[in-house]
Design a protein around this motif. Structure first.
Motif, PDB file in Angstrom:
ATOM      1  N   SER A  27     -43.029  55.979  16.870  1.00  0.00           N
ATOM      2  CA  SER A  27     -43.345  54.972  17.887  1.00  0.00           C
ATOM      3  C   SER A  27     -42.120  54.149  18.233  1.00  0.00           C
ATOM      4  O   SER A  27     -41.846  53.879  19.407  1.00  0.00           O
ATOM      5  CB  SER A  27     -44.460  54.049  17.383  1.00  0.00           C
ATOM      6  N   ASN A 199     -46.614  54.261  22.515  1.00  0.00           N
ATOM      7  CA  ASN A 199     -45.476  53.830  21.709  1.00  0.00           C
ATOM      8  C   ASN A 199     -45.245  52.327  21.663  1.00  0.00           C
ATOM      9  O   ASN A 199     -44.579  51.835  20.753  1.00  0.00           O
ATOM     10  CB  ASN A 199     -44.200  54.501  22.237  1.00  0.00           C
ATOM     11  N   SER A 208     -48.622  49.717  19.432  1.00  0.00           N
ATOM     12  CA  SER A 208     -48.578  51.165  19.636  1.00  0.00           C
ATOM     13  C   SER A 208     -49.903  51.766  19.186  1.00  0.00           C
ATOM     14  O   SER A 208     -50.409  51.437  18.124  1.00  0.00           O
ATOM     15  CB  SER A 208     -47.433  51.769  18.812  1.00  0.00           C
TER      16      SER A 208
END
Length: 229
Positions: A27, A199, A208
């Motif tokens: 992420s 993300n 995220s």
């Protein structure tokens, strides 16, 4: 229960198993792909990246962002950036799916990209991990002709959105004044919105959702596209 266990410990985006303890790094790598200098609190680049093609008139910080060359859909010249203001003729990053991190890092730090003296080892590892294991095949979700989500449960998406997203964006998607309404963004550039849902947003507290099943992301996106533009 099995589906929940699987989504937490072995999320599969492109048939690549990912360990749970890698998800935060992926992420973060996705946010580095978006706007790396903001993630690592580095000075915003003022120059134009030396590898930026002269055929494109953009200058300055935007030319240093990975997404500006390779696209929100990761397809570069073969995707959404085949036309428009970010058309550069540069290929995407799809061919690096599943590649070893060291191979990707060697490219990130070569003379063309020049990130070796800008990012730490951890930064490079996270970005390489995203490129190798974090790309999502958005063609399964978005119709390129209409920009509309092909799958997703709007009712469930509304519940997710009003529980998780509305606290910052408002129930109408217009609460953040320095950005366009979410309904408009979701139609204009659904790949960017999906990338950020999965993300997070650099420099912001936006969570995220990568650790959740992609069905949740599709549901949220399908609801966002019902919001007024």
């Amino acid at each position: 229960m099995v589906k929940y266990f699987f989504s937490i410990f072995f999320i599969v985006f492109l048939n690549i198993p990912v360990k749970a303890d890698s998800i935060p790094s992926i992420s973060r790598g996705g946010m580095l792909y978006d706007r790396w200098y903001q993630v690592i609190d580095a000075p915003k680049p003022e120059s134009t990246h030396p590898a930026w093609p002269k055929s494109n008139s953009k200058t300055g910080a935007s030319t240093h962002r990975c997404k500006s060359c390779h696209g929100w859909d990761y397809k570069g010249k073969n995707g959404d950036y085949s036309t428009g203001k970010y058309m550069t003729g540069i290929k995407g990053i799809e061919s690096y799916i599943g590649k070893e991190k060291k191979e990707i890092i060697s490219i990130l730090t070569n003379e063309l990209h020049g990130f070796g003296d800008k990012m730490s080892t951890d930064d490079l590892n996270d970005l390489a991990l995203f490129v190798s294991k974090g790309q999502v095949d958005f063609t399964k979700f978005i119709d390129p002709e209409t920009n509309l989500v092909k799958i997703g449960n709007v009712k469930k998406g509304k519940e997710y959105f009003e529980t998780v997203c509305a606290k910052c964006h408002g129930k109408d998607g217009k609460l953040i004044e320095d950005m366009a309404p979410l309904g408009k963004l979701a139609h204009k550039n659904p790949w960017e919105v999906l990338h950020k849902i999965i993300n997070g947003q650099p420099g912001k507290k936006m969570p995220s959702l990568r650790a959740f099943d992609l069905d949740v992301v599709a549901d949220i996106m399908s609801y966002i596209q019902t919001l007024k533009k």
